[in-house]
Structures are given as C-alpha cells and as structure tokens.
Design an enzyme around this catalytic site. Structure first.
Site, PDB file in Angstrom:
ATOM      1  N   GLU A 120      -1.075  -1.282  -4.859  1.00 37.28           N
ATOM      2  CA  GLU A 120      -2.293  -0.509  -5.095  1.00 37.28           C
ATOM      3  C   GLU A 120      -2.059   0.454  -6.244  1.00 37.28           C
ATOM      4  O   GLU A 120      -1.080   1.183  -6.269  1.00 37.28           O
ATOM      5  CB  GLU A 120      -2.687   0.270  -3.842  1.00 37.28           C
ATOM      6  CG  GLU A 120      -3.983   1.036  -4.025  1.00 37.28           C
ATOM      7  CD  GLU A 120      -4.421   1.731  -2.757  1.00 37.28           C
ATOM      8  OE1 GLU A 120      -5.064   1.075  -1.919  1.00 37.28           O
ATOM      9  OE2 GLU A 120      -4.112   2.916  -2.614  1.00 37.28           O
ATOM     10  N   ASP A 167      -2.717   1.242   6.921  1.00 32.91           N
ATOM     11  CA  ASP A 167      -1.884   0.976   5.742  1.00 32.91           C
ATOM     12  C   ASP A 167      -1.402  -0.477   5.738  1.00 32.91           C
ATOM     13  O   ASP A 167      -1.278  -1.102   4.685  1.00 32.91           O
ATOM     14  CB  ASP A 167      -0.670   1.908   5.708  1.00 32.91           C
ATOM     15  CG  ASP A 167      -1.055   3.355   5.892  1.00 32.91           C
ATOM     16  OD1 ASP A 167      -1.357   4.015   4.890  1.00 32.91           O
ATOM     17  OD2 ASP A 167      -1.070   3.820   7.048  1.00 32.91           O
ATOM     18  N   ASP A 173       0.886  -1.161   0.000  1.00 34.61           N
ATOM     19  CA  ASP A 173       0.000   0.000   0.000  1.00 34.61           C
ATOM     20  C   ASP A 173       0.928   1.215   0.000  1.00 34.61           C
ATOM     21  O   ASP A 173       1.432   1.605   1.045  1.00 34.61           O
ATOM     22  CB  ASP A 173      -0.901  -0.010   1.241  1.00 34.61           C
ATOM     23  CG  ASP A 173      -1.847   1.172   1.270  1.00 34.61           C
ATOM     24  OD1 ASP A 173      -2.338   1.568   0.197  1.00 34.61           O
ATOM     25  OD2 ASP A 173      -2.088   1.707   2.368  1.00 34.61           O
TER      26      ASP A 173
END
Length: 177
Positions: free
Chosen positions: A68, A141, A7
């Site tokens: 991501e 996160d 992430d």
C-alpha cells in the site's frame, strides 16, 4: 501469478498471499499479521517487521510484492510508522530481486469493491467473497493485505501493456529524432 500483499504498519503489518490470474477465480495461500509492541524501540520493531516479511517470502515464494502506497494522514507519527514499515517491505522484496508495485488505498478499494470510498467492512466482505472464504480475515489489516494482492493481480496485465506501449513510443520517437 503469486502476489504477496503488504498493508504496512508498525503495530500491525497485514500480510496476505494470493495466487491466480485476472479473469479467473483467485486462491488465498495465506494471511496474517506481523505484530510489534507499541512500547518497543523503533529499531527493534522494524527488525521484527523485516523478520516477519522475510518469513512470508521464504514460505510462499511470491513472484511479486504489492504494498500500500503511503498517503498523507493527519497524524504525522502514524504516517511515519507506516512509511517505515512500507520501506522495510520494499527492501525485503528488492533484496530478493522481486518486483514491487505500490497501490493507493482508493485504487485498492475501487478494484475490489467498485468504489474508491468503500469502508473496511466492505473491503473485508468483498475479499471474503472473491477468495471464497468462510469469514472475513481479521484484523482488517489482514483483509487489506489480501485486497492489495487481488488489486495487483487484476491490474497488472493492463499496467504491463501500458508500460510496453510507452516504451515502444519512446523507442520510436528516439529513432525518428
């Protein structure tokens, strides 16, 4: 399949490693966050992110990296930092010859919770349940990184079949031309 989920972020880059196959219970092998000081020079921050990701790659030896996909945000400064951290993750994987998959936030949320509009608390709760953890990983996160890895493990078989079908179609089309 062992997947390193990333992430991306400059201040907090979530990292999680999940192992398993679609349809079977998954196992978390590690979760954490690479942190950089907000007041540090951008180059130093990117090097810190790279070192952190490289350390996770060395330790866990994933077969795949799921990152991501950066999407448009209202704050250009935030999206730039996210994009830069994302590029570092892709670079680290490419340097080792590891395949990289990019997943959108809504795709990850839908895969893990059933809704592409789920909030961070819902994602954290489902990651906790799916990986049989005692508590949601913190900060968010870290949970998001695990969700990325889970999403990829679950979606990779279908994506691979689709890619093979498209390749076969193009090959057949080429022979008939």
């Amino acid at each position: 399949m062992r997947v390193l989920g990333v992430d991306p972020g400059l201040t907090r880059c979530g990292i999680g490693v999940v192992e398993g196959v679609a349809g079977r219970p998954l196992t978390m092998l590690g979760v954490g966050v690479v942190r950089t000081p907000a007041d540090a020079e951008i180059g130093h921050r990117l090097v810190a992110v790279e070192r952190g990701i490289e350390e996770w790659l060395d330790t866990h030896r994933p077969e795949m990296v799921a990152v991501e996909r950066v999407f448009s945000q209202h704050n250009v400064r935030t999206v730039m930092g996210t994009a830069q951290a994302s590029a570092v993750a892709v670079l680290c994987a490419a340097r080792r010859g590891l395949p990289v998959a990019l997943h959108t936030p809504s795709e990850v949320k839908a895969a893990v919770t059933g809704s592409g509009r789920a909030d961070k608390a819902q994602v954290g709760a489902m990651v906790t349940r799916l990986l049989r953890l005692d508590a949601p990983p913190r900060p968010a996160d870290a949970a998001d990184a695990l969700a990325l890895a889970i999403c990829h493990i679950w979606r990779a078989p279908a994506q691979n079949r689709l890619q093979r079908a498209v390749a076969a179609h193009h090959a057949t089309k080429g022979r008939n031309a």
